[in-house]
Design a protein around this motif. Structure first.
Motif, PDB file in Angstrom:
ATOM      1  N   THR A 242       0.976  -1.304  -0.075  1.00 28.61           N
ATOM      2  CA  THR A 242       0.066   0.431  -0.007  1.00 28.61           C
ATOM      3  C   THR A 242       1.262   1.246  -0.254  1.00 28.61           C
ATOM      4  N   ALA A 243       1.947   1.539   0.233  1.00 33.03           N
ATOM      5  CA  ALA A 243       3.127   1.876   0.188  1.00 33.03           C
ATOM      6  C   ALA A 243       3.715   2.197  -0.787  1.00 33.03           C
ATOM      7  N   PRO A 244       4.835   3.077  -1.273  1.00 29.77           N
ATOM      8  CA  PRO A 244       5.748   3.220  -2.793  1.00 29.77           C
ATOM      9  C   PRO A 244       6.299   2.411  -2.372  1.00 29.77           C
ATOM     10  N   LEU A 245       7.534   2.814  -1.478  1.00 25.08           N
ATOM     11  CA  LEU A 245       8.364   2.812  -1.000  1.00 25.08           C
ATOM     12  C   LEU A 245       8.989   1.679   0.124  1.00 25.08           C
ATOM     13  N   VAL A 246       7.493   1.343   0.459  1.00 22.15           N
ATOM     14  CA  VAL A 246       7.554  -0.794   1.056  1.00 22.15           C
ATOM     15  C   VAL A 246       7.682  -1.540  -0.506  1.00 22.15           C
ATOM     16  N   ALA A 247       6.575  -1.258  -1.047  1.00 23.90           N
ATOM     17  CA  ALA A 247       6.916  -2.541  -2.647  1.00 23.90           C
ATOM     18  C   ALA A 247       8.471  -2.253  -3.199  1.00 23.90           C
ATOM     19  N   ALA A 248       8.783  -1.161  -3.582  1.00 19.18           N
ATOM     20  CA  ALA A 248       9.559  -0.987  -3.917  1.00 19.18           C
ATOM     21  C   ALA A 248      11.086  -2.178  -2.980  1.00 19.18           C
ATOM     22  N   MET A 249      11.393  -1.573  -1.476  1.00 17.60           N
ATOM     23  CA  MET A 249      11.929  -2.035  -0.812  1.00 17.60           C
ATOM     24  C   MET A 249      12.080  -3.712  -1.140  1.00 17.60           C
ATOM     25  N   ARG A 250      10.517  -3.965  -1.144  1.00 13.77           N
ATOM     26  CA  ARG A 250      10.414  -5.634  -1.166  1.00 13.77           C
ATOM     27  C   ARG A 250      10.790  -6.342  -2.411  1.00 13.77           C
ATOM     28  N   ALA A 251      10.906  -5.763  -3.944  1.00 12.19           N
ATOM     29  CA  ALA A 251      10.892  -6.404  -5.288  1.00 12.19           C
ATOM     30  C   ALA A 251      12.445  -5.689  -4.988  1.00 12.19           C
ATOM     31  N   TYR A 252      13.525  -5.481  -4.605  1.00  8.82           N
ATOM     32  CA  TYR A 252      14.403  -5.383  -4.373  1.00  8.82           C
ATOM     33  C   TYR A 252      15.497  -6.408  -3.551  1.00  8.82           C
ATOM     34  N   VAL A 253      14.633  -6.906  -1.859  1.00 11.69           N
ATOM     35  CA  VAL A 253      14.783  -7.752  -1.707  1.00 11.69           C
ATOM     36  C   VAL A 253      15.031  -9.075  -1.895  1.00 11.69           C
ATOM     37  N   THR A 254      13.282  -9.503  -2.453  1.00  9.06           N
ATOM     38  CA  THR A 254      13.123 -10.263  -3.711  1.00  9.06           C
ATOM     39  C   THR A 254      13.852 -10.772  -5.445  1.00  9.06           C
ATOM     40  N   SER A 255      14.575  -9.822  -5.690  1.00  5.06           N
ATOM     41  CA  SER A 255      15.665  -9.729  -6.528  1.00  5.06           C
ATOM     42  C   SER A 255      16.722 -10.357  -6.146  1.00  5.06           C
ATOM     43  N   GLU A 256      17.492 -10.052  -4.187  1.00  6.70           N
ATOM     44  CA  GLU A 256      18.589 -10.437  -4.538  1.00  6.70           C
ATOM     45  C   GLU A 256      18.362 -11.617  -3.760  1.00  6.70           C
TER      46      GLU A 256
END
Length: 126
Positions: A98-112
């Motif tokens: 629901t928050a853009p920064l949380v979504a972005a950091m989750r995507a980053y962690v998933t990519s790593e």
């Protein structure tokens, strides 16, 4: 733990790990009483930092830019869609929040680290 469910201190923990930060030995999860030792590649000052990547744009924003994380508002679900780009142009991490920064950091962690990461529980960091 599913990376799609990470938030707050746990999400910041995994972002810091992905960034190459070293956790402070006296820090505990999930209380959020932790500091990170910045790696040399991040800057010249090798001091302790308390970055909250998923809560502060000054800390998470540069990751979004460097990793080319695309953000899109999904009006139908009222969530932010985040996708981490790879050098080949394909997406390596995907997340919603629901928050853009949380979504972005989750995507980053998933990519790593992939779709799941170990639960650090209430342990002292290595």
């Amino acid at each position: 733990m599913k990376t799609a469910d990470l938030s707050g201190v746990l999400l910041d923990y995994w972002v810091a790990k992905a960034e190459g930060y070293e956790p402070w030995a006296g820090a505990t999860i999930p209380k959020g009483e932790f500091m990170w030792k910045a790696p040399r590649a991040i800057g010249t000052d090798i001091g302790w930092v308390t970055h909250r990547f998923s809560q502060d744009w000054a800390h998470g924003g540069p990751i979004i830019e460097r990793k080319r994380i695309a953000l899109q508002w999904l009006a139908k679900t009222r969530e932010w869609d985040a996708r981490c780009d790879s050098a080949s142009g394909s997406f390596t991490g995907y997340a919603l929040a629901t928050a853009p920064l949380v979504a972005a950091m989750r995507a980053y962690v998933t990519s790593e680290f992939g779709d799941e990461v170990p639960d650090p529980g209430d342990i002292r960091n290595e």
